[in-house]
Write a protein that holds these residues in place. Structure first.
Motif, mmCIF file in Angstrom:
data_model
loop_
_atom_site.group_PDB
_atom_site.id
_atom_site.type_symbol
_atom_site.label_atom_id
_atom_site.label_comp_id
_atom_site.label_asym_id
_atom_site.label_seq_id
_atom_site.Cartn_x
_atom_site.Cartn_y
_atom_site.Cartn_z
ATOM 1 N N PHE A 159 2.801 16.880 7.662
ATOM 2 C CA PHE A 159 2.776 17.421 9.023
ATOM 3 C C PHE A 159 1.727 18.524 9.126
ATOM 4 N N GLU A 160 0.935 18.498 10.230
ATOM 5 C CA GLU A 160 -0.064 19.540 10.493
ATOM 6 C C GLU A 160 -0.050 19.870 11.982
ATOM 7 N N ARG A 161 -0.410 21.113 12.315
ATOM 8 C CA ARG A 161 -0.496 21.534 13.715
ATOM 9 C C ARG A 161 -1.962 21.758 14.113
ATOM 10 N N ASP A 162 -2.220 21.571 15.425
ATOM 11 C CA ASP A 162 -3.545 21.863 16.003
ATOM 12 C C ASP A 162 -4.672 21.216 15.197
ATOM 13 N N VAL A 163 -4.641 19.909 15.157
ATOM 14 C CA VAL A 163 -5.586 19.155 14.330
ATOM 15 C C VAL A 163 -6.729 18.612 15.186
ATOM 16 N N ALA A 165 -0.154 18.181 17.211
ATOM 17 C CA ALA A 165 0.311 18.016 15.833
ATOM 18 C C ALA A 165 -0.097 16.648 15.323
ATOM 19 N N MET A 166 -0.119 16.515 14.004
ATOM 20 C CA MET A 166 -0.409 15.225 13.383
ATOM 21 C C MET A 166 0.572 14.987 12.243
ATOM 22 N N VAL A 167 1.092 13.759 12.180
ATOM 23 C CA VAL A 167 1.949 13.337 11.073
ATOM 24 C C VAL A 167 1.240 12.183 10.373
ATOM 25 N N THR A 168 0.950 12.337 9.103
ATOM 26 C CA THR A 168 0.245 11.310 8.329
ATOM 27 C C THR A 168 1.244 10.554 7.467
ATOM 28 N N CYS A 169 1.291 9.233 7.678
ATOM 29 C CA CYS A 169 2.252 8.378 6.975
ATOM 30 C C CYS A 169 1.507 7.464 6.003
ATOM 31 N N TYR A 229 3.160 5.551 3.710
ATOM 32 C CA TYR A 229 4.031 4.435 3.358
ATOM 33 C C TYR A 229 4.593 3.810 4.633
ATOM 34 N N THR A 230 4.780 2.504 4.607
ATOM 35 C CA THR A 230 5.259 1.803 5.789
ATOM 36 C C THR A 230 6.646 2.274 6.206
ATOM 37 N N ASP A 231 7.550 2.464 5.258
ATOM 38 C CA ASP A 231 8.897 2.933 5.595
ATOM 39 C C ASP A 231 8.840 4.295 6.286
ATOM 40 N N SER A 232 7.947 5.151 5.814
ATOM 41 C CA SER A 232 7.759 6.464 6.424
ATOM 42 C C SER A 232 7.241 6.331 7.852
ATOM 43 N N LEU A 233 6.302 5.437 8.046
ATOM 44 C CA LEU A 233 5.729 5.200 9.368
ATOM 45 C C LEU A 233 6.801 4.734 10.352
ATOM 46 N N VAL A 251 0.384 10.174 15.249
ATOM 47 C CA VAL A 251 0.908 9.583 14.023
ATOM 48 C C VAL A 251 -0.227 8.817 13.368
ATOM 49 N N ARG A 252 -0.648 9.296 12.231
ATOM 50 C CA ARG A 252 -1.771 8.679 11.530
ATOM 51 C C ARG A 252 -1.264 7.607 10.577
ATOM 52 N N VAL A 253 -1.719 6.382 10.803
ATOM 53 C CA VAL A 253 -1.328 5.235 9.989
ATOM 54 C C VAL A 253 -2.217 5.212 8.754
ATOM 55 N N ALA A 254 -1.644 5.524 7.607
ATOM 56 C CA ALA A 254 -2.445 5.641 6.380
ATOM 57 C C ALA A 254 -1.774 4.908 5.224
ATOM 58 N N ASN A 255 -1.028 3.840 5.528
ATOM 59 C CA ASN A 255 -0.436 3.007 4.466
ATOM 60 C C ASN A 255 -1.482 1.979 4.039
ATOM 61 N N PRO A 256 -2.051 2.105 2.828
ATOM 62 C CA PRO A 256 -3.275 1.362 2.491
ATOM 63 C C PRO A 256 -3.108 0.137 1.611
ATOM 64 N N ALA A 257 -1.896 -0.254 1.280
ATOM 65 C CA ALA A 257 -1.720 -1.289 0.251
ATOM 66 C C ALA A 257 -2.254 -2.652 0.679
ATOM 67 N N VAL A 258 -2.840 -3.352 -0.273
ATOM 68 C CA VAL A 258 -3.350 -4.714 -0.058
ATOM 69 C C VAL A 258 -2.884 -5.579 -1.222
ATOM 70 N N GLN A 259 -2.389 -6.757 -0.903
ATOM 71 C CA GLN A 259 -1.949 -7.702 -1.933
ATOM 72 C C GLN A 259 -2.676 -9.026 -1.702
ATOM 73 N N ILE A 260 -3.325 -9.517 -2.729
ATOM 74 C CA ILE A 260 -4.074 -10.765 -2.620
ATOM 75 C C ILE A 260 -3.486 -11.793 -3.567
ATOM 76 N N GLY A 261 -3.075 -12.924 -3.019
ATOM 77 C CA GLY A 261 -2.588 -14.010 -3.846
ATOM 78 C C GLY A 261 -1.212 -13.798 -4.405
ATOM 79 N N GLY A 262 -0.501 -12.773 -3.935
ATOM 80 C CA GLY A 262 0.851 -12.533 -4.403
ATOM 81 C C GLY A 262 1.858 -13.336 -3.610
ATOM 82 N N PRO A 263 3.111 -13.279 -4.000
ATOM 83 C CA PRO A 263 4.152 -14.052 -3.319
ATOM 84 C C PRO A 263 4.278 -13.641 -1.859
#
Length: 374
Positions: free
Chosen positions: A17-21, A37-41, A43-47, A82-94
């Motif tokens: 969490f940050e203020r006056d961004v 204010a800004m909230v940076t997430c 993880y998807t669950d956090s978002l 709300v800043r979307v910052a969940n960066p995971a990428v899966q290639i060829g996984g289930p």
């Protein structure tokens, strides 16, 4: 703002969490005032948790990811970003039992070009023509992002969404999204938030069929042929860079939101009048770029072509202007380093009015406007 404390919501969700961004650094235009204010997430669950709680509390909320398609007012945003910052990428996984290496799964905050680069490095085809496009993976189905003859809709398998009206999370099929030219049901509504995308790619190391003449020509190939994915990516990046469409902090031609106007779609009954106006302006022997619109008798014209023929050239209105058309591509409106959002919107109004006066066609903006209009 609501008396609910967003900082407490962020803390419970494990978000920052940050203020006056200041928001300008979070957009590719580098324009826009501060957020309360800004909230940076990360993880998807956090978002999901943060957005659910802020929505339930009635807190004004702006979701921001790559910032490549946003024009934010100079006054900023009076609410929580709300800043979307969940960066995971899966290639060829289930994924739904699929283990054959033809599915890419990217969380919404993943950098889109990094997703494309990863598939190319893995020898997977289908995304290479979308190389160099700035922004996040989550934005691609919202805009139905496209370039060089390929749209995300053509490779989209499904999208995981948070329904902000009910708080439910579910997977949606492409047919539910009303995907069209640079649009979808997600674009002009805040009802759903993209959390994750799944994309179908091919495992033979070859690109999608080349459907864009400029790209095919640069590759020395015929339209409809397929080429090695790494070769296509390299060529696309070179073509985009030549138009100022690959982000470079040192190049003000890339301080933009990409193509500012969408290519206008002209109904069949209006086309003769538009073509007549074009003939009057530029002559009868000039070929007008036009493209069919699937499922319609309307015709899509080139916004960049119309802008140039209306008298606006690269670098307009001149070297002293803080906001100008790119020196490489007239469809991009750029911040030359000291512009304000008002400068950019004044330029957009100038261009739109000129094209409308010349040809009777009203250009529509592609970026999302936050706290401003033109």
């Amino acid at each position: 703002m609501s008396t609910i404390d967003p900082a407490q919501i962020a803390t419970r969700a494990g978000a920052r969490f940050e203020r006056d961004v200041p928001l300008a650094p979070y957009t590719t235009l580098r324009l826009g005032g501060p957020a309360t204010a800004m909230v940076t997430c990360t993880y998807t669950d956090s978002l999901v948790s943060v957005v659910r709680e802020l929505d339930a509390a009635g807190v004004p909320l702006l979701v921001l990811a790559g910032g490549s398609n946003l024009v934010i007012a100079d006054t900023g945003f009076d609410g929580v970003v709300v800043r979307v910052a969940n960066p995971a990428v899966q290639i060829g996984g289930p994924a739904d039992g699929t283990t054959d290496g033809t599915v890419v799964r990217a969380e919404a905050g993943a950098v889109w070009d990094e997703v494309v680069a990863a598939t190319v490095s893995a020898g997977l085809g289908g995304l290479e023509c979308l190389s160099g496009i700035p922004g996040s993976a989550g934005a691609t189905p919202v805009q139905n992002v496209g370039a060089y003859g390929v749209e995300v809709g053509s490779v989209l398998r499904r999208v995981r969404l948070l329904d902000r009206r009910t708080g439910n999370v579910h997977w949606a099929q492409p047919g539910e999204l009303s995907l069209g030219y640079r649009t979808s049901v997600l674009k002009h509504s805040d009802d759903a938030l993209v959390l994750e995308v799944e994309l179908d790619v091919t495992a033979d190391g070859l690109s999608a069929p080349l459907r864009y003449r400029e790209l095919a020509s640069a590759l020395g190939a015929a339209e409809g042929e397929r080429a090695p994915v790494a070769q296509v990516r390299e060529c696309v990046l070179k073509l985009r860079a030549g138009k100022g469409m690959v982000l470079d902090p040192a190049d003000h031609d890339t301080w933009s939101a990409g193509s500012f106007f969408t290519n206008p779609i002209v109904p069949a009954d209006r086309l003769p009048a538009v073509l007549s106006a074009i003939e009057t302006r530029v002559g009868a022997d000039i070929a007008v770029p036009r493209y069919p619109v699937a499922g319609s008798d309307a015709v899509k014209l080139s916004a960049g072509w119309l802008i140039e023929r209306a008298g606006f050239h690269r670098g307009h209105p001149g070297t002293s202007a803080p906001a100008r058309l790119s020196t490489k591509h007239t469809l991009a409106l750029t911040n030359r380093g000291a512009a304000a959002t008002t400068d950019l919107l004044d330029l957009a109004r100038d261009v739109r009015a000129g094209v409308r006066e010349a040809f009777g066609v009203t250009l529509e903006p592609e970026p999302v406007l936050v706290g401003c209009a033109f």
